[in-house]
Design an enzyme around this catalytic site. Structure first.
Site, PDB file in Angstrom:
ATOM      1  N   LYS A  10      45.811  10.755  -0.320  1.00  0.00           N
ATOM      2  CA  LYS A  10      47.079  10.026  -0.479  1.00  0.00           C
ATOM      3  C   LYS A  10      46.998   8.440  -0.092  1.00  0.00           C
ATOM      4  O   LYS A  10      47.144   7.358  -0.927  1.00  0.00           O
ATOM      5  CB  LYS A  10      48.227  10.549   0.062  1.00  0.00           C
ATOM      6  CG  LYS A  10      49.527  10.074  -0.365  1.00  0.00           C
ATOM      7  CD  LYS A  10      50.798  10.443   0.589  1.00  0.00           C
ATOM      8  CE  LYS A  10      50.919  11.660  -0.167  1.00  0.00           C
ATOM      9  NZ  LYS A  10      52.430  12.371   0.367  1.00  0.00           N
ATOM     10  N   ASP A  66      56.845  10.727   0.198  1.00  0.00           N
ATOM     11  CA  ASP A  66      57.021  12.045   0.289  1.00  0.00           C
ATOM     12  C   ASP A  66      57.116  12.162  -1.556  1.00  0.00           C
ATOM     13  O   ASP A  66      57.788  11.317  -2.113  1.00  0.00           O
ATOM     14  CB  ASP A  66      58.110  12.493   0.740  1.00  0.00           C
ATOM     15  CG  ASP A  66      58.120  13.876   0.814  1.00  0.00           C
ATOM     16  OD1 ASP A  66      57.047  14.447   1.350  1.00  0.00           O
ATOM     17  OD2 ASP A  66      58.907  14.896   0.377  1.00  0.00           O
TER      18      ASP A  66
END
Length: 178
Positions: A10, A66
């Site tokens: 990420k 998220d």
């Protein structure tokens, strides 16, 4: 800019998207930073929890992402549990295997899905802004491609014939939910 994550994939993806205009670190750069439990019921709640925790201990800009996969045939699952879909010891491979198992008898447009992302921007223990994005597509019945991470090898974005794992980072990042 601190990315409040321990997920190296990420952090790398965010680094690629933002380019050389930012010096980007992730939580691996902070020694002794405690685990932050994602107790929220939405992507926005979890992004805020992570951004606030990091910004309370880091003097600078913090973003927390998220994100996850929402599959229509599964009523939006795995959703906020995307990383832990197959249990507490989940791996990307076990999550993909469970997803394929649950979609085994689902065909065609019923396999519609989207990647969704919420990013919270914080500084000094305060949320300054939230950003959200999504990309629509379908889940294919078997993995294709070796790039990316998570569910990328199963997700074909609308308007394309290849998975995120096949398209490569340059194309994926122009379409991405991030």
């Amino acid at each position: 800019l601190l990315v409040s994550t321990r997920n190296a994939h990420k952090a790398d993806e965010i680094r690629e998207i933002l380019g050389s205009n930012f010096i980007i670190s992730d939580l691996s750069a902070l020694s002794g930073f405690p685990e932050v439990e994602e107790t929220g019921f939405t992507f926005q709640e979890n992004a805020a929890i992570k951004a606030l925790a990091a910004s309370a201990r880091f003097d600078g800009w913090v973003i927390a992402d998220d994100s996850g996969l929402e599959v229509d045939a599964l009523n939006g699952a795995p959703g906020v549990r995307s990383a832990r879909f197959s249990g507490d010891s989940a791996t990307d491979a076990s999550n993909r295997a469970l997803l394929l198992e649950k979609l085994f008898s689902v065909r065609g447009k019923a396999r519609s899905a989207r990647f969704r992302c919420v990013i919270a921007l914080a500084r000094q223990g305060e949320i300054l802004a939230n950003f959200s994005g999504s990309v629509e597509g379908i889940i294919i019945p078997q993995e294709k491609g070796t790039g990316g991470f998570g569910y990328d090898s199963l997700f074909v974005p609308e308007g394309h014939c290849e998975t995120f794992a096949q398209l490569g980072a340059n194309i994926k990042n122009t379409l991405s939910h991030r």
